[in-house]
Enzyme design. Structure first.
Site, short mmCIF file in Angstrom:
data_model
loop_
_atom_site.label_atom_id
_atom_site.label_comp_id
_atom_site.label_asym_id
_atom_site.label_seq_id
_atom_site.Cartn_x
_atom_site.Cartn_y
_atom_site.Cartn_z
N SER A 185 0.87 3.38 -2.04
CA SER A 185 -0.15 2.02 -1.06
C SER A 185 -0.62 1.97 0.14
CB SER A 185 1.24 1.44 -0.45
OG SER A 185 2.06 1.66 0.71
N HIS A 213 3.56 -1.07 -6.41
CA HIS A 213 1.98 -1.78 -6.09
C HIS A 213 0.83 -1.63 -7.81
CE1 HIS A 213 2.25 -2.16 -2.13
NE2 HIS A 213 3.33 -0.92 -1.91
N LYS A 244 4.88 -8.14 -5.02
CA LYS A 244 4.25 -7.67 -5.20
C LYS A 244 3.66 -9.18 -5.94
CE LYS A 244 4.64 -3.81 -2.20
NZ LYS A 244 6.25 -4.13 -2.29
#
Length: 402
Positions: A185, A213, A244
């Site tokens: 990330s 992610h 996310k």
């Protein structure tokens, strides 16, 4: 150490951030305008640091799913699933995750952090061996520490160093756990999962991959870097988050081992935490279905990635990795990173200011997370703001290659 000394340490950290005008905690989004814009300090600001990779948080479908769950199931669950029982929506979402990954078992948690904490503390005991990538997320380090297992970092994204670490374990390597991430990330680099898996299997160890992610971003069906690498069916445990690409809040683990379900009886973060609210579960479920049925979202995301990456590279910025939804600009000086960050804010662009110890290898970063929700015009504005920010500083060489 006394509590008063700890407070003094933290006050020193806060004061240093304030002196550098670099405290991200002072940023308040006074009003959300869309998935990619908010008002900050009364200014309309493009959000390029919120990990909203697919831009789903304001989609009418996700809002309606949340509203309906709120009306029909109430505002919260008021307890853990082991104490209060499961809502049907929890069970249905777990079933959908298992189907999505084509595995027999899935568990959901209240946050992505808790997913890693819950799996690691549920699987491991004192004396067990764990080998983790040195750049692993704090939740992975914390889960290893809380489990009491012996854990050893290997050099970031280095299969040969992993091999050395496992070899040193001798007979204990068999049955050990190797933990890595899909997309990292901070710098936006991806793990060489096929090579890491080959080493893991060579020693008879298990592999766990955190796809927080990379869910919805990589792979033909959006199942992450493991799918893109062609090894999805050989990874033992995959964890991730709803916060996310799925635009909600919560976490999950899926496994090719049906015995994952046994952790419901031995994972303290699962047993002793209130389960996710109906609205969050409904939002995540809608988003998961949307990811499966709308591959064009990934195409739009990658188009935006290419535009931002090439734009910043053309300006001479030193970038942290090959193109990915995380585009990190490297800056040599912490002070200069803070200066550029504030210039960007003044120009109506919000990115993440990342300095040690949060950043890897002591780097100072201006971290952008790209969204499918960004328009080409917004990407142009972000690139232009970076160009203007660096042109106004006396240290242009601190972050540019030429």
């Amino acid at each position: 150490m006394s509590i008063s000394k700890r407070f003094a340490e933290l006050e020193h950290i806060r004061s240093a951030l304030n002196e550098a005008d670099a405290d991200p905690g002072r940023i308040v989004m006074e009003r959300m305008l869309s998935a990619t814009e908010a008002e900050i300090a009364g200014r309309r600001t493009i959000l390029a640091g919120t990990n909203n990779y697919l831009g789903l948080t304001f989609e009418p479908g996700i809002l309606e799913a949340s509203h309906q769950a709120l009306r029909e199931q109430g505002s919260g669950t008021t307890g853990s699933r082991m104490a209060n029982g499961s809502f049907a929506s929890h069970v249905a979402l777990e079933r959908s995750f298992a189907e999505f990954y084509e595995v027999p078992a899935a568990m959901i948690f209240s946050t992505g952090y808790q997913a890693n904490l819950g799996i690691l503390t549920g699987l491991l005991r004192a004396g067990d061996k764990v080998v983790i990538d040195a750049h692993s997320h704090a939740s992975i380090y914390d889960g290893c520490r809380l489990s009491g297992a012996d854990f050893f970092p290997f050099r970031h994204n280095d299969p040969e160093d992993l091999r050395k670490r496992l070899r040193r374990l001798g007979d204990d390597a068999r049955g050990a756990l190797v933990v890595t991430e899909g997309l990292y990330s901070m710098l936006g680099d991806i793990a060489p999962l096929a090579e890491l898996l080959e080493v893991t299997e060579e020693f008879g160890a298990y592999l766990m991959v955190d796809e927080a992610h990379s869910l919805g971003v990589y792979g033909e069906q959006g199942r992450g870097v493991a799918e893109a690498a062609g090894i999805l069916d050989r990874v033992d445990f995959i964890t991730g988050t709803f916060s996310k690409s799925l635009g909600s809040m919560g976490g999950f683990c899926v496994s090719r081992h049906e015995q994952l379900n046994l952790l419901r009886y031995g994972s303290r973060p699962y047993i002793f935490t209130a389960s996710s609210s109906p609205a969050n579960i409904a939002a995540a479920h809608w988003a998961l279905d949307h990811v499966r049925s709308h591959p064009e979202l990934r195409e739009k995301l990658w188009s935006n990635v290419a535009q931002l990456y090439s734009g910043l590279k053309d300006l001479g910025f030193r970038l942290g990795s090959a193109p990915s939804p995380v585009v990190a600009v490297r800056v040599d000086s912490h002070d200069e990173a803070a200066r550029i960050w504030n210039e960007l804010l003044a120009s109506g662009v919000y990115v993440n200011l990342v300095v040690p110890p949060a950043s890897p290898d002591g780097a100072s970063l201006l971290r952008c997370s790209v969204s499918a929700g960004h328009s080409p015009e917004q990407i142009e504005t972000i690139v232009a703001a970076f160009g203007e920010a660096i042109s106004r500083t006396a240290f242009a060489g601190a972050c540019c290659s030429g």
